[in-house]
Scaffold this motif. Structure first.
Motif, PDB file in Angstrom:
ATOM      1  N   LEU A 131       0.900  -1.145   0.087  1.00  0.00           N
ATOM      2  CA  LEU A 131      -0.118  -0.003  -0.144  1.00  0.00           C
ATOM      3  C   LEU A 131       0.917   1.313  -0.043  1.00  0.00           C
ATOM      4  N   GLY A 132       1.967   1.279   0.775  1.00  0.00           N
ATOM      5  CA  GLY A 132       2.752   2.327   0.847  1.00  0.00           C
ATOM      6  C   GLY A 132       3.486   2.619  -0.534  1.00  0.00           C
ATOM      7  N   MET A 133       3.937   1.591  -1.326  1.00  0.00           N
ATOM      8  CA  MET A 133       4.227   1.885  -2.660  1.00  0.00           C
ATOM      9  C   MET A 133       3.308   2.268  -3.811  1.00  0.00           C
ATOM     10  N   LEU A 134       1.983   1.760  -3.485  1.00  0.00           N
ATOM     11  CA  LEU A 134       1.075   2.409  -4.538  1.00  0.00           C
ATOM     12  C   LEU A 134       0.762   3.707  -4.203  1.00  0.00           C
ATOM     13  N   LEU A 135       0.791   4.238  -3.058  1.00  0.00           N
ATOM     14  CA  LEU A 135       0.346   5.442  -2.669  1.00  0.00           C
ATOM     15  C   LEU A 135       1.489   6.523  -2.826  1.00  0.00           C
ATOM     16  N   ARG A 136       2.827   5.878  -3.044  1.00  0.00           N
ATOM     17  CA  ARG A 136       3.992   6.651  -3.248  1.00  0.00           C
ATOM     18  C   ARG A 136       3.983   7.054  -4.645  1.00  0.00           C
ATOM     19  N   ALA A 137       3.174   6.385  -5.578  1.00  0.00           N
ATOM     20  CA  ALA A 137       2.995   6.852  -6.964  1.00  0.00           C
ATOM     21  C   ALA A 137       2.220   8.007  -7.280  1.00  0.00           C
ATOM     22  N   GLY A 138       1.386   8.589  -6.010  1.00  0.00           N
ATOM     23  CA  GLY A 138       0.588   9.891  -6.266  1.00  0.00           C
ATOM     24  C   GLY A 138       1.441  10.960  -6.155  1.00  0.00           C
ATOM     25  N   ASN A 139       0.821  12.224  -6.790  1.00  0.00           N
ATOM     26  CA  ASN A 139       1.776  13.322  -6.779  1.00  0.00           C
ATOM     27  C   ASN A 139       1.149  14.091  -5.713  1.00  0.00           C
ATOM     28  N   ASP A 140       0.473  14.162  -5.014  1.00  0.00           N
ATOM     29  CA  ASP A 140      -0.111  14.879  -4.103  1.00  0.00           C
ATOM     30  C   ASP A 140       0.441  14.643  -2.796  1.00  0.00           C
ATOM     31  N   SER A 141       0.551  15.695  -1.863  1.00  0.00           N
ATOM     32  CA  SER A 141       1.343  15.711  -0.660  1.00  0.00           C
ATOM     33  C   SER A 141       0.641  14.643   0.254  1.00  0.00           C
ATOM     34  N   GLY A 142      -0.664  14.351   0.261  1.00  0.00           N
ATOM     35  CA  GLY A 142      -1.274  13.762   1.337  1.00  0.00           C
ATOM     36  C   GLY A 142      -0.941  12.124   0.712  1.00  0.00           C
ATOM     37  N   LYS A 148       4.806   7.581   3.368  1.00  0.00           N
ATOM     38  CA  LYS A 148       5.677   7.354   4.202  1.00  0.00           C
ATOM     39  C   LYS A 148       5.433   6.977   5.608  1.00  0.00           C
ATOM     40  N   CYS A 149       4.384   6.954   5.989  1.00  0.00           N
ATOM     41  CA  CYS A 149       3.800   6.459   7.286  1.00  0.00           C
ATOM     42  C   CYS A 149       3.827   5.102   7.138  1.00  0.00           C
ATOM     43  N   LEU A 150       3.136   4.536   5.979  1.00  0.00           N
ATOM     44  CA  LEU A 150       3.025   3.071   5.775  1.00  0.00           C
ATOM     45  C   LEU A 150       4.284   2.420   5.672  1.00  0.00           C
ATOM     46  N   LEU A 153       5.708   1.875   9.099  1.00  0.00           N
ATOM     47  CA  LEU A 153       4.982   0.937   9.780  1.00  0.00           C
ATOM     48  C   LEU A 153       5.391  -0.248   9.385  1.00  0.00           C
ATOM     49  N   ALA A 154       5.764  -0.755   7.913  1.00  0.00           N
ATOM     50  CA  ALA A 154       6.145  -1.919   7.407  1.00  0.00           C
ATOM     51  C   ALA A 154       7.676  -2.071   8.053  1.00  0.00           C
ATOM     52  N   PHE A 155       8.431  -1.065   8.145  1.00  0.00           N
ATOM     53  CA  PHE A 155       9.890  -1.089   8.863  1.00  0.00           C
ATOM     54  C   PHE A 155       9.838  -1.737  10.513  1.00  0.00           C
ATOM     55  N   MET A 156       8.980  -1.076  10.928  1.00  0.00           N
ATOM     56  CA  MET A 156       8.591  -1.353  12.550  1.00  0.00           C
ATOM     57  C   MET A 156       8.101  -2.892  12.440  1.00  0.00           C
ATOM     58  N   ILE A 157       7.398  -3.257  11.467  1.00  0.00           N
ATOM     59  CA  ILE A 157       7.075  -4.678  11.523  1.00  0.00           C
ATOM     60  C   ILE A 157       8.110  -5.789  11.445  1.00  0.00           C
TER      61      ILE A 157
END
Length: 510
Positions: A131-142, A148-150, A153-157
């Motif tokens: 999900l993080g990599m899919l959202l990373r393709a978006g251009n919006d700051s949101g 980045k948060c996802l 989270l994956a790194f912590m897991i």
């Protein structure tokens, strides 16, 4: 674990060489393992200890690459070389997880797979990263912030997932059980703690700063006051809070930074010290010490049975890595053609009724290597689930030979636990059979009761008919009696009439 009872320096150097050269030797074993030198390497790589070390080495490589990507090579506008490397590794990890699901289905252990929290962490890691990599393709700051948060989270897991290597040690293995039990207690305890924190935070801010502007930032400030007080942030001498974008009830003016210093009410200044003291007594002194007491009790209970928990962890860990193939988690993409072929072979044999499950029903017919070599090399070791008659005879003979010399649990603890698990499984099956029998008996009893009720209803109807017939019989008897009485009266009256007739005829003749 190690393939030998004693570990010497030669064994250690051999393990180091095999781990260092696995990137060269394991791809060769995918192609051919029948030749003599490669066959020796295959037997060495089948040891559970080497499987654990090489698998954890793949996790460490992924962890280091992931941390490097987050810290030094995070690209907002596109993928970087470290991203491509991580995508390849995680794709291999996803293939391994899917293979574990298929193996659990074939072995009939999907429930145990789902209950294992390490598998849950693996899927959470894969989903969070995807999900993080899919959202990373978006251009919006949101999209970028959520991505980045996802990814974090994956790194912590992933960091928590590395703790699985602690299951190999007797000292750290039971500590994981303690941590898991403490997490469950903390989640249940936080329900009570949340109610107390909300009670204090709302009361505190309502007394000091009424009519504040509604916003999520304001709610965060209100709740954080009671939460951070649990960790010693008392804020005794500074009770005034800077509130942005709120209306000043005194002069209604704002400075250049759009920040106002909202004054506390006199009632709040008088009552909040006592409210804070009561909250500190309940939350900090009472509840936190109660939580510490629960932690201490959990630690003592697990520590007293640490040997039992460690043996249980070792048994599960040994089973997991004994079934795994020699190809580690970071080389699953290379073994993917063999895995697909092995799955096709298993499905084909299942359709033809040649699965090993029918052999497991009759232990005398079980045979080693009853599945193709390709399945045992690329999918899972099917010989692990076999219960050969010779193995059981050897275990019983060893137990009888050592009876009275050493404790059976110390002699073969793993075999004992397996027997206990088998006996529990048999008891569950017997319980299920009893439940089925009881259900069948209940059905039969219900059917019998229905038949009895129908018979009773028919008997009642017959009794009613009998009563009606008796009443009719009585009526008929009464009618017959009346008829007989009438006939008797008539017969008595007829002779007199005959004599009268005769006398009349005589008189006429004379």
């Amino acid at each position: 674990w190690y393939g030998t009872e004693e570990i010497d320096s030669q064994t250690i150097f051999r393990f180091i060489f095999l781990v260092a050269a696995h990137l060269i030797l394991l791809p060769l074993l995918m192609i051919n393992m029948e030749s003599r030198p490669l066959r020796r390497f295959y037997k060495q790589y089948k040891l559970p200890f080497l499987k654990v070390v090489i698998h954890m080495l793949g996790f460490l490589v992924l962890l280091i690459a992931y941390a490097y990507m987050l810290l030094f090579d995070y690209g907002d506008n596109g993928l970087t070389p470290s991203d491509y490397f991580i995508i390849v590794l995680i794709s291999s990890f996803v293939v391994d997880e899917i293979k574990q699901v298929i193996v659990a289905f074939l072995r009939g252990q999907l429930k145990s797979y789902a209950k294992d929290w390490w598998n849950t962490l693996d899927w959470l890691f894969n989903i969070s990263y995807t999900l993080g990599m899919l959202l990373r393709a978006g251009n919006d700051s949101g999209f970028q912030n959520t991505s980045k948060c996802l990814l974090l989270l994956a790194f912590m897991i992933l960091c928590v997932r590395i703790l699985n290597i602690c299951c190999m040690t007797e000292f750290l293995g039971p500590k994981l059980i303690i941590i898991r039990k403490m997490i469950k207690q903390t989640v249940a305890f936080m329900i009570i703690m949340t109610v107390i924190v909300v009670w204090y935070s709302v009361s505190f801010n309502a007394l000091l700063y009424p009519n504040s502007e509604f916003s999520w930032r304001e709610i965060e400030k209100i709740m954080s006051n009671g939460y951070w007080m649990l960790f010693g942030e008392l804020n005794v001498n500074n009770e005034k809070v800077t509130v942005r974008n709120c209306t000043n009830t005194i002069n209604g003016t704002a400075d250049d930074n759009d920040s106002l210093q909202q004054s506390a009410t006199q009632l709040g200044e008088d009552l909040t010290p006592y409210l804070k003291a009561l909250y500190g007594l309940i939350a900090v002194v009472l509840l936190l010490n109660l939580l510490i007491a629960l932690y201490s009790d959990t630690f003592n209970l697990v520590q007293q049975q640490s040997e039992f928990y460690w043996r249980q962890i070792q048994t599960d860990f040994l089973e997991e890595y004994s079934i795994k193939t020699i190809f580690p988690i970071h080389l699953q993409l290379l073994a993917l053609p063999g895995i697909i072929t092995a799955i096709i072979l298993v499905c084909y044999s299942k359709l033809r009724g040649k699965l090993s499950n029918k052999y497991n029903m009759h232990e005398g017919k079980a045979k080693l290597n009853h599945r193709p070599m390709l399945v045992r090399v690329f999918l899972y070791d099917t010989n692990y689930d076999l219960k050969l008659k010779s193995t059981e005879d050897a275990e019983e003979k060893g137990a009888l030979d050592n009876k009275g010399k050493i404790d059976l649990e110390d002699f073969d603890a793993i075999a004992t636990m397996n027997k206990i698990a088998d006996s529990l499984k048999d008891l569950k099956e017997k319980k299920q059979m009893r439940q089925l029998d009881s259900k069948r008996a209940d059905r039969r009893n219900h059917e019998t009761m229905n038949k009895l009720e129908k018979i009773e209803d028919s008997l009642k109807d017959m009794q009613e008919m009998k009563q009606m017939l008796l009443e009719r019989q009585q009526n008929m008897e009464l009618m017959l009696k009346e008829i007989m009485k009438k006939l008797d009266i008539e017969t008595r009256a007829n002779p007199d009439r005959k004599t009268v007739d005769c006398s009349d005829e005589g008189q006429e003749s004379t």
